[in-house]
Design a protein around this motif. Structure first.
Motif, PDB file in Angstrom:
ATOM      1  N   GLY A   1       0.794  -1.224   0.000  1.00 46.90           N
ATOM      2  CA  GLY A   1       0.000   0.000   0.000  1.00 46.90           C
ATOM      3  C   GLY A   1       0.823   1.269   0.000  1.00 46.90           C
ATOM      4  N   GLY A   2       2.138   1.147  -0.095  1.00 50.76           N
ATOM      5  CA  GLY A   2       2.995   2.329  -0.153  1.00 50.76           C
ATOM      6  C   GLY A   2       3.238   3.001   1.185  1.00 50.76           C
ATOM      7  N   LYS A   3       2.991   2.284   2.280  1.00 48.29           N
ATOM      8  CA  LYS A   3       3.186   2.858   3.610  1.00 48.29           C
ATOM      9  C   LYS A   3       4.614   2.723   4.112  1.00 48.29           C
ATOM     10  CE  LYS A   3      -1.375   3.245   4.476  1.00 48.29           C
ATOM     11  NZ  LYS A   3      -1.941   4.216   3.578  1.00 48.29           N
ATOM     12  N   VAL A   4       5.436   1.949   3.398  1.00 50.90           N
ATOM     13  CA  VAL A   4       6.824   1.730   3.812  1.00 50.90           C
ATOM     14  C   VAL A   4       7.743   2.117   2.657  1.00 50.90           C
ATOM     15  CG1 VAL A   4       8.499   0.033   4.616  1.00 50.90           C
ATOM     16  CG2 VAL A   4       6.112  -0.171   5.321  1.00 50.90           C
ATOM     17  N   HIS A   5       8.725   2.958   2.973  1.00 53.70           N
ATOM     18  CA  HIS A   5       9.712   3.380   1.966  1.00 53.70           C
ATOM     19  C   HIS A   5      11.108   3.056   2.471  1.00 53.70           C
ATOM     20  CE1 HIS A   5       6.234   5.758   0.700  1.00 53.70           C
ATOM     21  NE2 HIS A   5       6.787   5.741  -0.504  1.00 53.70           N
ATOM     22  N   LEU A   6      11.946   2.590   1.577  1.00 53.92           N
ATOM     23  CA  LEU A   6      13.337   2.284   1.894  1.00 53.92           C
ATOM     24  C   LEU A   6      14.199   3.282   1.136  1.00 53.92           C
ATOM     25  CD1 LEU A   6      15.454   0.311   3.157  1.00 53.92           C
ATOM     26  CD2 LEU A   6      15.345  -0.943   1.023  1.00 53.92           C
ATOM     27  N   SER A   7      14.960   4.070   1.848  1.00 58.37           N
ATOM     28  CA  SER A   7      15.816   5.117   1.266  1.00 58.37           C
ATOM     29  C   SER A   7      15.012   6.044   0.350  1.00 58.37           C
ATOM     30  CB  SER A   7      16.976   4.489   0.501  1.00 58.37           C
ATOM     31  OG  SER A   7      17.753   3.688   1.356  1.00 58.37           O
TER      32      SER A   7
ATOM     33  N   ILE B   1      -1.812   7.888  11.879  1.00 57.79           N
ATOM     34  CA  ILE B   1      -1.365   9.285  11.866  1.00 57.79           C
ATOM     35  C   ILE B   1       0.114   9.425  12.201  1.00 57.79           C
ATOM     36  CG2 ILE B   1      -3.650  10.157  12.439  1.00 57.79           C
ATOM     37  CD1 ILE B   1      -2.640  10.539  15.333  1.00 57.79           C
ATOM     38  N   TYR B   2       0.761   8.318  12.521  1.00 58.71           N
ATOM     39  CA  TYR B   2       2.172   8.350  12.904  1.00 58.71           C
ATOM     40  C   TYR B   2       3.068   7.985  11.729  1.00 58.71           C
ATOM     41  CZ  TYR B   2       0.123   8.326  17.527  1.00 58.71           C
ATOM     42  OH  TYR B   2      -0.614   8.636  18.629  1.00 58.71           O
ATOM     43  N   GLU B   3       4.240   8.596  11.703  1.00 62.92           N
ATOM     44  CA  GLU B   3       5.252   8.243  10.713  1.00 62.92           C
ATOM     45  C   GLU B   3       6.567   8.038  11.445  1.00 62.92           C
ATOM     46  OE1 GLU B   3       7.368  10.402   7.011  1.00 62.92           O
ATOM     47  OE2 GLU B   3       5.194  10.209   6.898  1.00 62.92           O
ATOM     48  N   TYR B   4       7.172   6.884  11.208  1.00 62.98           N
ATOM     49  CA  TYR B   4       8.417   6.525  11.877  1.00 62.98           C
ATOM     50  C   TYR B   4       9.571   6.609  10.889  1.00 62.98           C
ATOM     51  CZ  TYR B   4       5.186   4.445  15.227  1.00 62.98           C
ATOM     52  OH  TYR B   4       4.167   4.238  16.125  1.00 62.98           O
ATOM     53  N   ALA B   5      10.634   7.282  11.282  1.00 63.79           N
ATOM     54  CA  ALA B   5      11.881   7.283  10.519  1.00 63.79           C
ATOM     55  C   ALA B   5      12.836   6.365  11.266  1.00 63.79           C
ATOM     56  CB  ALA B   5      12.446   8.693  10.417  1.00 63.79           C
ATOM     57  N   VAL B   6      13.224   5.269  10.619  1.00 64.35           N
ATOM     58  CA  VAL B   6      13.967   4.213  11.300  1.00 64.35           C
ATOM     59  C   VAL B   6      15.261   3.915  10.561  1.00 64.35           C
ATOM     60  CG1 VAL B   6      13.872   1.800  12.024  1.00 64.35           C
ATOM     61  CG2 VAL B   6      11.803   3.168  12.054  1.00 64.35           C
ATOM     62  N   ILE B   7      16.340   3.765  11.298  1.00 63.74           N
ATOM     63  CA  ILE B   7      17.602   3.270  10.762  1.00 63.74           C
ATOM     64  C   ILE B   7      17.770   1.848  11.291  1.00 63.74           C
ATOM     65  CG2 ILE B   7      20.109   3.562  10.656  1.00 63.74           C
ATOM     66  CD1 ILE B   7      18.801   5.914   9.416  1.00 63.74           C
ATOM     67  N   VAL B   8      17.931   0.888  10.401  1.00 64.35           N
ATOM     68  CA  VAL B   8      18.060  -0.512  10.802  1.00 64.35           C
ATOM     69  C   VAL B   8      19.393  -0.686  11.535  1.00 64.35           C
ATOM     70  CG1 VAL B   8      18.193  -2.889   9.990  1.00 64.35           C
ATOM     71  CG2 VAL B   8      16.664  -1.270   8.853  1.00 64.35           C
TER      72      VAL B   8
END
Length: 131
Positions: free
Chosen positions: A37-43, A65-72
């Motif tokens: 659904g396009g809710k997850v983006h990688l780089s 309503i939340y957006e997480y910016a995550v570094i693996v």
């Protein structure tokens, strides 16, 4: 000195599996649906669920309503206990204690005394006050 990865730790993991193992989603199916659904983006780019992630990848995950910016920072193919879990004397495989037997109270004898206290009618009539 560079630390060596653990011998059993994978170098790359599928994105849907990583999102599930990192506890962003309850099931892999939910993780796959979010990716599709396009809710997850990688780089900064949309990806497929089979995209392999590795340590250092930047993810952007939208959940409601939340957006997480995550570094693996680590990889796992299997889901384990949450990091906040600490076993103690309250968590055991025995289950919950009987609240009536707390503090060594044995006055109940394990019986249901409420049935003996109620009047029982054998003639089929309803007791007064009940409709």
């Amino acid at each position: 000195m560079v630390s060596q990865p653990e011998p059993h730790a994978p170098e790359r993991v599928r994105l849907d599996r990583w999102l599930w193992a990192a506890r962003f989603y309850k099931t892999r199916s939910l993780a796959a649906a979010a990716i599709a659904g396009g809710k997850v983006h990688l780089s900064g780019q949309r990806v497929k669920r089979s995209k392999m992630v590795q340590v250092g990848d930047a993810l952007r995950i939208r959940k409601g309503i939340y957006e997480y910016a995550v570094i693996v920072q680590g990889l796992a193919e299997r889901r384990g206990r949450p990091p906040s879990f600490r076993p103690d004397e309250r968590s055991s495989s025995r289950g919950r204690e009987d609240p009536l037997r707390r503090n060594g109270d044995s006055s109940t004898d394990g019986r249901d005394w409420s049935r003996q206290a109620r009047p029982h009618r054998t003639d089929g009539a309803t007791p007064p006050g009940s409709s």
